[in-house]
Design an enzyme around this catalytic site. Structure first.
Site, PDB file in Angstrom:
ATOM      1  N   GLU A 118      74.535 -37.612  11.437  1.00 56.09           N
ATOM      2  CA  GLU A 118      75.708 -36.876  11.426  1.00 56.09           C
ATOM      3  C   GLU A 118      76.807 -37.476  12.241  1.00 56.09           C
ATOM      4  OE1 GLU A 118      75.275 -32.507  11.365  1.00 56.09           O
ATOM      5  OE2 GLU A 118      75.312 -32.965   9.447  1.00 56.09           O
ATOM      6  N   GLN A 174      69.615 -22.642  10.245  1.00 58.84           N
ATOM      7  CA  GLN A 174      69.153 -21.795   9.375  1.00 58.84           C
ATOM      8  C   GLN A 174      68.056 -20.754   9.697  1.00 58.84           C
ATOM      9  OE1 GLN A 174      67.153 -22.511   4.791  1.00 58.84           O
ATOM     10  NE2 GLN A 174      68.314 -24.262   5.701  1.00 58.84           N
TER      11      GLN A 174
END
Ligand code: FAD
Length: 400
Positions: free
Chosen positions: A167, A314
């Site tokens: 990322e 998450q």
């Protein structure tokens, strides 16, 4: 009778989500939230600030603005440790805070694995000060190159080729052209080198997507090198390719090769491995039913693999919902429920308008994956900050 007190440590994905849930449940208890910062940081976007493609204020929002201050009392302070026998949270500045029930969600810290010179010369993607430091360091190297023309200043090395590394590399490859232009640098002199011990980059994804990610970054100039980083001295990065010792001259070294749970967990005497406590099925600590741990400080074993689930925002948010329910159940003398993780898929950004993802068993790459990433980020903004925060801080542009 005096009201019981629930204390939540950490206003991250887990802690803040749990507070929001608890507020809705209106438990017959005092709610106290403690964080070292007065803002919630979207940790999942830290790499953008590190690369300089986003500003810190774009990925943070005020804790007091998103909690109900009539229901939750917020204390800004650093947690030093938990005294379990006395049921006290020790803070750096404030008096110790007693609790009846405690929820720990203090997140992660970089794991340095005792690598020589890492704490002195390594840079980390772990919180706002650390990513601001990376952004400034890279920019300073370019600026200084215009003065002394030392080419090593234009070499940026990244240790690790996992999710955070990819990322960051994606954003960095978007940012470098801007720096090249601003400081009038020959593009041939700029190198981005990713050092990883195994040939398997991005191991949390299937081979097809991982290879797409590596190919994409290679096409933008990232060099992948096999090697295990063994030390840094401010001049060079030392690594081993098998038994062969090698080194790389570089002006910047960013370590993404490992994280552990908060050191508060270790300091508080919990049985842990790298700052993570294997929690009971209702997320409580073995032997301490009044303490629940969620997020990166916890380890929940995946029954399919027998190994802990990877630490993600998450799972932290799903645990938060279960923990809020269980804390309320404890207060009311009811049965707690087991935590069951529901994998919703995962998307790794590769910078502007590109990503790879696995959503509901489907492989996504390129723009569709990038759009999906924004949908996920906006969803978590709603879940934690509320609709107003999502409108202010959400990601709506297709190209950014
Ligand atoms: P955090 O959200 O990190 O919150 C911890 C909180 O504790 C913070 O508010 C911090 O200020 C506070 N705190 C820490 N120490 C102290 C102390 N001593 N005293 C007081 N307060 C303290 N996960 C995904 O699911 N999807 C992604 O796409 C994704 N991308 C990522 C990208 C990057 C660059 C990184 C670094 C991580 C990414 N993750 C992603 C992982 C995810 O960010 C973490 O798993 C998640 O933040 C864990 O949530 P948490 O609640 O445990 O901790």
């Amino acid at each position: 009778m005096k009201k019981k007190r629930i204390v939540v440590l950490g206003a991250g994905y887990g802690g803040l989500r749990a507070i929001k849930k608890l507020q809705k449940m209106k438990p017959n208890a005092e709610l106290i939230l403690i964080d070292k910062n007065n803002y919630h940081c979207e940790t999942t976007a830290l790499h953008e600030v590190a690369a300089g493609t986003a500003d810190a204020h774009e990925i943070c929002y005020s804790i007091n603005q998103v909690i109900d201050q009539k229901k939750t009392y917020f204390i800004q302070d650093t947690v030093v440790r938990v005294e379990r026998k006395l049921k006290l949270v020790l803070l750096r500045k404030h008096a110790p805070v007693p609790y009846d029930y405690l929820l720990i969600g203090l997140g992660f810290e970089p794991e340095l694995f005792g690598i020589k010179g890492m704490d002195e010369y390594g840079l980390f993607i772990s919180d706002i000060p650390s990513v601001n430091k990376i952004r400034k360091h890279i920019q300073d190297q370019f600026r200084q190159w215009t003065v002394d023309h030392l080419n090593k200043r234009l070499i940026i090395a990244v240790g690790g080729a996992g999710f955070t590394s990819f990322e960051f590399l994606g954003e960095l490859t978007n940012r470098i052209p801007e720096l090249i232009k601003r400081y009038n640098v020959d593009p041939q002199l700029v190198r981005i080198v990713c050092i990883e011990p195994t040939p398997n980059a991005l191991p949390t994804f299937n081979r097809h997507l991982a290879e797409y990610g590596a190919r994409t970054l290679s096409a933008r100039g990232v060099e992948f090198v096999i090697g295990r980083v063994s030390g840094l001295d401010g001049e060079k990065i030392y690594y081993k390719d098998g038994e062969d010792p090698k080194s790389l001259l570089a002006g910047t070294f960013i370590w993404t090769g490992g994280v552990s749970g908060s050191s508060v967990v270790n300091r508080s005497g919990f049985e842990q491995h790298r700052g993570r406590v294997v929690v009971q099925e209702d997320l409580s600590v073995p032997g301490n039913p009044e303490i629940l741990i969620i997020g990166d400080c916890s380890a929940v074993i995946d029954p399919e693999t027998g190994r802990p689930y990877p630490t993600t925002a998450q799972i932290a948010m799903q645990q938060a919902d279960c923990a809020a329910y269980n804390l309320n159940a404890r207060l009311e003398g009811k049965r707690t429920k087991p935590f069951v993780f529901k994998f919703m898929g995962t998307v790794c950004s590769l910078g502007r308008d590109d990503a790879v993802g696995e959503i509901m068993g489907r492989n996504l790459k390129g723009r569709p994956a990038s759009i999906m990433k924004k949908v996920i980020e906006n969803r978590s903004l709603v879940k934690i900050g509320g609709v107003e925060t999502m409108i202010k801080k959400g990601r709506f542009s297709i190209t950014k």
